[in-house]
Motif scaffolding. Sequence first.
Motif, PDB file in Angstrom:
ATOM      1  N   ARG A 332       0.851  -1.188   0.000  1.00  0.00           N
ATOM      2  CA  ARG A 332       0.000   0.000   0.000  1.00  0.00           C
ATOM      3  C   ARG A 332       0.881   1.229   0.000  1.00  0.00           C
ATOM      4  NH1 ARG A 332      -3.917   0.823   5.041  1.00  0.00           N
ATOM      5  NH2 ARG A 332      -2.038   1.458   6.128  1.00  0.00           N
ATOM      6  N   ASP A 335       0.145   5.800   3.617  1.00  0.00           N
ATOM      7  CA  ASP A 335      -1.164   6.114   4.203  1.00  0.00           C
ATOM      8  C   ASP A 335      -0.921   6.870   5.514  1.00  0.00           C
ATOM      9  OD1 ASP A 335      -3.767   6.241   5.059  1.00  0.00           O
ATOM     10  OD2 ASP A 335      -3.944   4.124   5.556  1.00  0.00           O
ATOM     11  N   MET A 429      -7.717   0.358  -1.931  1.00  0.00           N
ATOM     12  CA  MET A 429      -8.386   0.005  -0.682  1.00  0.00           C
ATOM     13  C   MET A 429      -9.810   0.542  -0.809  1.00  0.00           C
ATOM     14  SD  MET A 429      -6.019  -0.751   2.000  1.00  0.00           S
ATOM     15  CE  MET A 429      -6.960  -0.267   3.401  1.00  0.00           C
ATOM     16  N   GLU A 431     -12.264   1.764   1.551  1.00  0.00           N
ATOM     17  CA  GLU A 431     -12.424   2.086   2.972  1.00  0.00           C
ATOM     18  C   GLU A 431     -13.229   3.369   3.167  1.00  0.00           C
ATOM     19  OE1 GLU A 431      -8.504   2.452   4.733  1.00  0.00           O
ATOM     20  OE2 GLU A 431      -7.681   3.327   2.927  1.00  0.00           O
ATOM     21  N   ASP A 455     -11.323   1.377   8.580  1.00  0.00           N
ATOM     22  CA  ASP A 455     -11.824   2.711   8.250  1.00  0.00           C
ATOM     23  C   ASP A 455     -13.253   2.671   7.712  1.00  0.00           C
ATOM     24  OD1 ASP A 455      -9.864   4.603   9.009  1.00  0.00           O
ATOM     25  OD2 ASP A 455      -8.568   3.862   7.427  1.00  0.00           O
ATOM     26  N   ARG A 465     -12.772   5.461  15.194  1.00  0.00           N
ATOM     27  CA  ARG A 465     -12.249   4.158  15.631  1.00  0.00           C
ATOM     28  C   ARG A 465     -11.359   4.259  16.860  1.00  0.00           C
ATOM     29  NH1 ARG A 465      -8.247   2.801  10.446  1.00  0.00           N
ATOM     30  NH2 ARG A 465      -6.783   1.724  11.774  1.00  0.00           N
TER      31      ARG A 465
END
Length: 575
Positions: A332, A335, A429, A431, A455, A465
């Motif tokens: 990924r 992020d 992703m 999300e 997410d 979260r």
Amino acid sequence: MENINGIGASAGIAIAKAYCLEEPEFKIEKKLIEDAESELKRFEGAVNQSKTELQKIKEHANRELGTDKADIFEAHLLVLSDPELLNSVKEKIENEGLNAEVAMKEVADMFVSMFESMENEYMKERAADIRDVTKRVIAHLLCVQVPNLSLVSEEVVIVAEDLTPSDTAQLNRKYVKGFTTNIGGRTSHSAIMARSMEIPAVVGAKVVTTEIENGALVIVDGIDGTVIANPSSEVLKKYEEKKTLFEVQKAEWAKLKNERTVSADGYHVELAANIGTPEDVKAVLGNGGEGVGLYRTEFLYMGRDQLPTEEEQFEAYRTVLESMEGKPVVVRTLDIGGDKELPYLDLPKEMNPFLGFRALRLCLEMPDLFRTQLRALLRASVYGNLKIMFPMVATLDEFREAKNILLEVKEQIKGTGSAVSDDIEIGIMVEIPSTAVAADLFAKEVDFFSIGTNDLIQYTMAADRMNERVSYLYQPYNPAILRLVKMVIDAAHKEGKWVGMCGEMAGDEVAIPILLGLGLDEFSMSATTILQARSQISKLSRVEMSNVLEQILNMKSAQEVEELIKRKFFDLISY
Ligand code: PEP
Ligand code: MG
């Protein structure tokens, strides 16, 4: 005997005598000294003893936990070689006639408050290093023993307020059967270490240090999150049986290490692992991972004071790809943002960082940073089976822009004569709810989806979260979430694309039967959960699960869903 409840941070049962880890008490008295020379010698002696100790701890951590964990102690050693700090202490001894422990404390306090007042998170962390190191030097000056967990030589359960990185790095797996702490949660440092060391642990148990006496017999049930001191013989027998059962279960799981993951009715799914550093690959292969489903590259950027170079990144990506020996590795791109800060980028504070300038949004605005990462990734692509995915994609335009940059960088590299794989899948992703809802549009253009439920749940339920007070709304089994997941999987399959999931939900034993029924192709989870999940899936029929989906998706609450799954399918996987 009473049960103390906490959070099961690492599965398993430990039964052993309590080893209560106590913080040493320091009585530092200010004295004026007459012989500065011998005081300087005393100080240097304490610094050297501390260095030797730290060197040993570092070697132990290196062997047991990998180089990234050992780096903490390299930072501690650096503090002890810092001329500015050492000279300030020496000056206080020589010029002010202070005794070494007071001089050390005064200088350390000054450095600690200086670092703590800095905006930069990385510099703030240095304050903790100085505190830890100072404690060690002062302990030597006062001849007070700093608890050294590596010296434990009989079977124990550690009982502590909390365990610092230096504490966990010293744990000897042979003797330390489990631990329990007053503070901490499932994602706290000590919990993560417990899982990677496979030591049963209960954290956040609030009162263990006050309720449990040193030497008392203690049961730590990391499966249910319970701690019991001085159990009756009946209770002890029950937990001994549970321990044996768990170990039998684990031995069963271990047999599946080299097997493919196949449901009872013959469907293959891929069980992959989430990793943060190249060192984590060992655990992926050790637990029979069929791939890396999420490599969180932001850890390469964190805990330092400048961006990693292209070469540093290239080495990390190449190491992971080579060590995975041709198995798929989904990397990924950066992020950062939300709960993960990069202080050295000096970005303005935001009111809602989770909804702000983060991840792909930031990469598209900072093309140099993005291109450096892509160049490193593409150059590494020839060393294994690389797939690249972009985080936090909200619109199709974002995906197209990111993909175009990637293709441009690829052409540039090829132009310089360097090799790049022509077989790199590019995915995203899922999300953000907008992307889940419009998954049919994305599915035409991406090679794969990986559903980021950590997410996706927070954005769909509008429940932060990280916020304990709204954690009741953080509901993976809520039919709203399950319907979204279904939409994404169906949309991808319609276009012949594969779908993975790399949020925590993918390794959740209640969610797994549902996800299997929904047709999820790849489940990416923490490495230590893989074998258990493989065993669970081997006992489930995918067709049977898909037949109960309509009932599940029409339930009125997450609780109803959970109860149904546990009632119908849990006798298959109970310990
Ligand atoms: C997710 O959001 O589900 C995810 C896997 O990403 P992270 O936890 O790193 O935000
Ligand atoms: Mg995420």
